[in-house]
Design a protein around this motif. Structure first.
Motif, PDB file in Angstrom:
ATOM      1  N   THR A   8      55.021  37.141 -29.615  1.00 13.80           N
ATOM      2  CA  THR A   8      56.196  37.773 -30.213  1.00 13.80           C
ATOM      3  C   THR A   8      56.202  39.234 -29.795  1.00 13.80           C
ATOM      4  OG1 THR A   8      56.147  36.311 -32.129  1.00 13.80           O
ATOM      5  CG2 THR A   8      57.371  38.358 -32.365  1.00 13.80           C
ATOM      6  N   ILE A   9      57.376  39.696 -29.369  1.00 15.38           N
ATOM      7  CA  ILE A   9      57.531  41.100 -28.996  1.00 15.38           C
ATOM      8  C   ILE A   9      58.433  41.768 -30.030  1.00 15.38           C
ATOM      9  CG2 ILE A   9      58.496  42.704 -27.296  1.00 15.38           C
ATOM     10  CD1 ILE A   9      57.770  40.675 -25.125  1.00 15.38           C
ATOM     11  N   ALA A  10      57.952  42.860 -30.605  1.00 16.51           N
ATOM     12  CA  ALA A  10      58.772  43.674 -31.501  1.00 16.51           C
ATOM     13  C   ALA A  10      59.308  44.832 -30.676  1.00 16.51           C
ATOM     14  CB  ALA A  10      57.944  44.185 -32.676  1.00 16.51           C
ATOM     15  N   VAL A  11      60.614  44.997 -30.674  1.00 17.27           N
ATOM     16  CA  VAL A  11      61.229  46.070 -29.901  1.00 17.27           C
ATOM     17  C   VAL A  11      61.461  47.256 -30.842  1.00 17.27           C
ATOM     18  CG1 VAL A  11      63.222  46.736 -28.518  1.00 17.27           C
ATOM     19  CG2 VAL A  11      62.283  44.427 -28.335  1.00 17.27           C
ATOM     20  N   VAL A  46      66.365  42.524 -37.804  1.00 17.54           N
ATOM     21  CA  VAL A  46      65.883  42.796 -39.148  1.00 17.54           C
ATOM     22  C   VAL A  46      66.755  43.922 -39.703  1.00 17.54           C
ATOM     23  CG1 VAL A  46      63.812  43.177 -40.534  1.00 17.54           C
ATOM     24  CG2 VAL A  46      63.589  42.241 -38.240  1.00 17.54           C
ATOM     25  N   GLY A  47      68.000  43.580 -40.009  1.00 20.04           N
ATOM     26  CA  GLY A  47      68.992  44.584 -40.366  1.00 20.04           C
ATOM     27  C   GLY A  47      68.982  45.028 -41.812  1.00 20.04           C
ATOM     28  N   LEU A  48      68.507  44.173 -42.717  1.00 16.62           N
ATOM     29  CA  LEU A  48      68.478  44.583 -44.118  1.00 16.62           C
ATOM     30  C   LEU A  48      67.378  45.621 -44.314  1.00 16.62           C
ATOM     31  CD1 LEU A  48      68.906  41.103 -45.838  1.00 16.62           C
ATOM     32  CD2 LEU A  48      70.640  42.870 -45.491  1.00 16.62           C
ATOM     33  N   PRO A  49      67.690  46.753 -44.921  1.00 11.71           N
ATOM     34  CA  PRO A  49      66.725  47.858 -45.013  1.00 11.71           C
ATOM     35  C   PRO A  49      65.367  47.456 -45.598  1.00 11.71           C
ATOM     36  CG  PRO A  49      68.890  48.599 -45.694  1.00 11.71           C
ATOM     37  CD  PRO A  49      68.987  47.115 -45.497  1.00 11.71           C
ATOM     38  N   ARG A  54      59.595  46.250 -44.639  1.00 14.22           N
ATOM     39  CA  ARG A  54      58.435  45.370 -44.815  1.00 14.22           C
ATOM     40  C   ARG A  54      57.854  44.932 -43.469  1.00 14.22           C
ATOM     41  NH1 ARG A  54      61.126  41.436 -48.711  1.00 14.22           N
ATOM     42  NH2 ARG A  54      59.889  39.929 -47.562  1.00 14.22           N
ATOM     43  N   VAL A  55      58.723  44.615 -42.512  1.00 12.05           N
ATOM     44  CA  VAL A  55      58.235  44.208 -41.185  1.00 12.05           C
ATOM     45  C   VAL A  55      57.553  45.391 -40.503  1.00 12.05           C
ATOM     46  CG1 VAL A  55      58.904  43.395 -38.888  1.00 12.05           C
ATOM     47  CG2 VAL A  55      59.913  42.347 -40.926  1.00 12.05           C
ATOM     48  N   LYS A  56      58.146  46.575 -40.616  1.00 15.70           N
ATOM     49  CA  LYS A  56      57.527  47.767 -40.018  1.00 15.70           C
ATOM     50  C   LYS A  56      56.157  48.025 -40.624  1.00 15.70           C
ATOM     51  CE  LYS A  56      60.079  51.416 -39.208  1.00 15.70           C
ATOM     52  NZ  LYS A  56      61.101  52.468 -39.328  1.00 15.70           N
ATOM     53  N   GLU A  57      56.031  47.850 -41.941  1.00 18.78           N
ATOM     54  CA  GLU A  57      54.730  48.028 -42.587  1.00 18.78           C
ATOM     55  C   GLU A  57      53.727  47.006 -42.068  1.00 18.78           C
ATOM     56  OE1 GLU A  57      55.179  47.876 -46.823  1.00 18.78           O
ATOM     57  OE2 GLU A  57      56.050  49.890 -46.924  1.00 18.78           O
ATOM     58  N   GLU A  66      62.499  53.268 -34.960  1.00 13.21           N
ATOM     59  CA  GLU A  66      63.522  52.251 -35.245  1.00 13.21           C
ATOM     60  C   GLU A  66      63.062  50.876 -34.777  1.00 13.21           C
ATOM     61  OE1 GLU A  66      67.281  51.038 -36.616  1.00 13.21           O
ATOM     62  OE2 GLU A  66      66.599  53.115 -36.577  1.00 13.21           O
ATOM     63  N   LEU A  67      62.888  49.937 -35.727  1.00 15.20           N
ATOM     64  CA  LEU A  67      62.610  48.545 -35.379  1.00 15.20           C
ATOM     65  C   LEU A  67      63.951  47.875 -35.121  1.00 15.20           C
ATOM     66  CD1 LEU A  67      60.820  46.012 -35.125  1.00 15.20           C
ATOM     67  CD2 LEU A  67      61.108  45.715 -37.595  1.00 15.20           C
ATOM     68  N   VAL A  68      64.202  47.488 -33.886  1.00 20.19           N
ATOM     69  CA  VAL A  68      65.496  46.940 -33.499  1.00 20.19           C
ATOM     70  C   VAL A  68      65.530  45.427 -33.629  1.00 20.19           C
ATOM     71  CG1 VAL A  68      67.214  46.783 -31.663  1.00 20.19           C
ATOM     72  CG2 VAL A  68      65.873  48.874 -31.938  1.00 20.19           C
TER      73      VAL A  68
END
Length: 106
Positions: A8-11, A46-49, A54-57, A66-68
């Motif tokens: 999985t790649i997080a951009v 992951v548009g909901l703040p 939570r994903v960024k954490e 910015e997690l896109v």
């Protein structure tokens, strides 16, 4: 399904004026290469703040970045038989010079 993906790649973008546009271009290229290698992908935004936070954490992404999107990869369990897609002729979806004028190919 993301947790079960082999890759999985997080951009994540930093100091981008339009992170959705810049990241979108990169994501499209990543997807095209993956598909050409037989990998399946599914763009996850992951548009909901609260979800974004939570994903960024979870990924330990700094708060000021910015997690896109998250892009999981994997191989299909079964071969998918492509049926193709019936597309409208270009003359029905494109316009020449002005809206409503027939688009003519050379």
């Amino acid at each position: 399904f993301i947790a079960e993906a082999p890759l999985t790649i997080a951009v994540v973008m930093e100091n981008a004026e339009r992170p959705d546009l810049d990241a979108g271009r990169a994501l499209q290229q990543i997807e095209l290469v993956a598909w050409s290698e037989g990998l399946g992908t599914c763009l996850v935004t992951v548009g909901l703040p609260e979800e974004n936070r939570r994903v960024k954490e979870l990924l330990e992404v700094p708060p000021d970045m910015e997690l896109v999107a998250v892009l999981p990869f994997g191989y299909r369990l079964e071969k998918v038989k492509g049926w193709g897609k019936r597309r409208k002729p270009l003359s029905q979806i494109a316009h020449g010079e002005r809206f409503g004028q027939v688009y003519r190919t050379a």
